[in-house]
Write a protein that holds these residues in place. Sequence first.
Motif, mmCIF file in Angstrom:
data_model
loop_
_atom_site.group_PDB
_atom_site.id
_atom_site.type_symbol
_atom_site.label_atom_id
_atom_site.label_comp_id
_atom_site.label_asym_id
_atom_site.label_seq_id
_atom_site.Cartn_x
_atom_site.Cartn_y
_atom_site.Cartn_z
ATOM 1 N N TRP A 199 0.848 -1.171 0.000
ATOM 2 C CA TRP A 199 0.000 0.000 0.000
ATOM 3 C C TRP A 199 0.889 1.227 0.000
ATOM 4 C CZ3 TRP A 199 -4.238 -1.096 4.235
ATOM 5 C CH2 TRP A 199 -5.042 -2.169 3.809
ATOM 6 N N HIS A 200 0.381 2.304 -0.561
ATOM 7 C CA HIS A 200 1.140 3.544 -0.687
ATOM 8 C C HIS A 200 0.276 4.706 -0.231
ATOM 9 C CE1 HIS A 200 3.794 1.171 -3.272
ATOM 10 N NE2 HIS A 200 2.685 0.721 -3.814
ATOM 11 N N ALA A 201 0.907 5.699 0.365
ATOM 12 C CA ALA A 201 0.198 6.908 0.777
ATOM 13 C C ALA A 201 0.650 8.054 -0.100
ATOM 14 C CB ALA A 201 0.489 7.232 2.246
ATOM 15 N N GLY A 202 -0.308 8.837 -0.542
ATOM 16 C CA GLY A 202 -0.035 10.056 -1.285
ATOM 17 C C GLY A 202 -0.980 11.116 -0.785
ATOM 18 N N GLY A 203 -0.475 12.060 -0.025
ATOM 19 C CA GLY A 203 -1.360 13.045 0.586
ATOM 20 C C GLY A 203 -2.246 12.356 1.595
ATOM 21 N N THR A 204 -3.544 12.435 1.403
ATOM 22 C CA THR A 204 -4.485 11.805 2.333
ATOM 23 C C THR A 204 -5.084 10.519 1.772
ATOM 24 O OG1 THR A 204 -6.367 13.072 1.481
ATOM 25 C CG2 THR A 204 -5.106 14.059 3.297
ATOM 26 N N THR A 205 -4.613 10.074 0.620
ATOM 27 C CA THR A 205 -5.154 8.879 -0.015
ATOM 28 C C THR A 205 -4.189 7.700 0.141
ATOM 29 O OG1 THR A 205 -6.303 10.241 -1.641
ATOM 30 C CG2 THR A 205 -6.042 7.923 -2.185
ATOM 31 N N VAL A 206 -4.763 6.538 0.412
ATOM 32 C CA VAL A 206 -3.991 5.292 0.481
ATOM 33 C C VAL A 206 -4.491 4.423 -0.657
ATOM 34 C CG1 VAL A 206 -3.440 3.252 1.866
ATOM 35 C CG2 VAL A 206 -3.839 5.464 2.989
ATOM 36 N N TRP A 207 -3.564 3.900 -1.447
ATOM 37 C CA TRP A 207 -3.961 3.001 -2.523
ATOM 38 C C TRP A 207 -3.137 1.732 -2.447
ATOM 39 C CZ3 TRP A 207 -0.852 7.221 -3.436
ATOM 40 C CH2 TRP A 207 0.348 7.003 -4.080
ATOM 41 N N GLY A 208 -3.694 0.670 -3.024
ATOM 42 C CA GLY A 208 -3.048 -0.633 -2.980
ATOM 43 C C GLY A 208 -2.644 -1.093 -4.354
ATOM 44 N N GLY A 209 -1.809 -2.111 -4.364
ATOM 45 C CA GLY A 209 -1.317 -2.678 -5.605
ATOM 46 C C GLY A 209 -0.027 -2.020 -6.036
ATOM 47 N N PRO A 210 0.620 -2.608 -7.029
ATOM 48 C CA PRO A 210 1.884 -2.053 -7.518
ATOM 49 C C PRO A 210 1.706 -0.631 -8.045
ATOM 50 C CG PRO A 210 1.489 -4.237 -8.414
ATOM 51 C CD PRO A 210 0.233 -3.826 -7.716
ATOM 52 N N VAL A 211 2.722 0.180 -7.875
ATOM 53 C CA VAL A 211 2.669 1.576 -8.315
ATOM 54 C C VAL A 211 2.461 1.656 -9.826
ATOM 55 C CG1 VAL A 211 3.964 3.741 -8.430
ATOM 56 C CG2 VAL A 211 4.110 2.327 -6.395
ATOM 57 N N THR A 212 2.963 0.664 -10.562
ATOM 58 C CA THR A 212 2.886 0.703 -12.023
ATOM 59 C C THR A 212 1.526 0.288 -12.571
ATOM 60 O OG1 THR A 212 3.774 -1.544 -12.115
ATOM 61 C CG2 THR A 212 5.351 0.276 -12.292
ATOM 62 N N SER A 213 0.669 -0.298 -11.752
ATOM 63 C CA SER A 213 -0.636 -0.740 -12.247
ATOM 64 C C SER A 213 -1.722 0.247 -11.824
ATOM 65 C CB SER A 213 -0.960 -2.143 -11.716
ATOM 66 O OG SER A 213 -1.197 -2.084 -10.327
ATOM 67 N N ALA A 214 -2.953 -0.089 -12.164
ATOM 68 C CA ALA A 214 -4.076 0.767 -11.782
ATOM 69 C C ALA A 214 -4.160 0.846 -10.260
ATOM 70 C CB ALA A 214 -5.372 0.201 -12.345
ATOM 71 N N ARG A 215 -4.361 2.030 -9.763
ATOM 72 C CA ARG A 215 -4.425 2.217 -8.319
ATOM 73 C C ARG A 215 -5.808 1.842 -7.802
ATOM 74 N NH1 ARG A 215 -1.357 7.994 -7.480
ATOM 75 N NH2 ARG A 215 0.678 7.281 -8.186
ATOM 76 N N MET A 216 -5.833 1.115 -6.692
ATOM 77 C CA MET A 216 -7.073 0.755 -6.028
ATOM 78 C C MET A 216 -7.108 1.520 -4.709
ATOM 79 S SD MET A 216 -6.740 -3.310 -6.701
ATOM 80 C CE MET A 216 -4.951 -3.241 -6.479
ATOM 81 N N THR A 217 -8.035 2.456 -4.573
ATOM 82 C CA THR A 217 -8.098 3.263 -3.360
ATOM 83 C C THR A 217 -8.500 2.381 -2.184
ATOM 84 O OG1 THR A 217 -8.673 5.250 -4.583
ATOM 85 C CG2 THR A 217 -9.183 5.241 -2.240
ATOM 86 N N VAL A 218 -7.688 2.433 -1.141
ATOM 87 C CA VAL A 218 -7.945 1.693 0.089
ATOM 88 C C VAL A 218 -8.628 2.606 1.105
ATOM 89 C CG1 VAL A 218 -6.835 0.509 2.029
ATOM 90 C CG2 VAL A 218 -5.987 0.144 -0.299
ATOM 91 N N ALA A 219 -8.157 3.836 1.199
ATOM 92 C CA ALA A 219 -8.721 4.778 2.172
ATOM 93 C C ALA A 219 -8.434 6.206 1.750
ATOM 94 C CB ALA A 219 -8.114 4.523 3.556
#
Length: 97
Positions: A9-29
């Motif tokens: 999972w990755h955080a960018g600002g206030t959004t957390v997304w899952g999956g590899p950075v190179t693929s489509a982002r799936m918002t987790v939170a």
Amino acid sequence: MSDYTPGPWHAGGTTVWGGPVTSARMTVADTACCGSLTRDEDEANAVLIAAAPELLKALVDCMADLDHYANTHGPGPDKRRDAAIAAIARAKGEVKA
């Protein structure tokens, strides 16, 4: 409970997304949805949430070591072990908060 979105999972600002950075982002939170926290708190919460899959795996791995120690040396620190078991169960949705 079904499986959570695969990590990392990755955080960018206030959004957390899952999956590899190179693929489509799936918002987790999205931690900005609450409206009662400051931007800094929202971003810090996003970083903490993004670390959750790694934290859970690390705790599960530590439990295996604690179990091995207990099997070879006798019981260890029960309060910490019990707290770890409870945290793992909560993270897996086996116990409600």
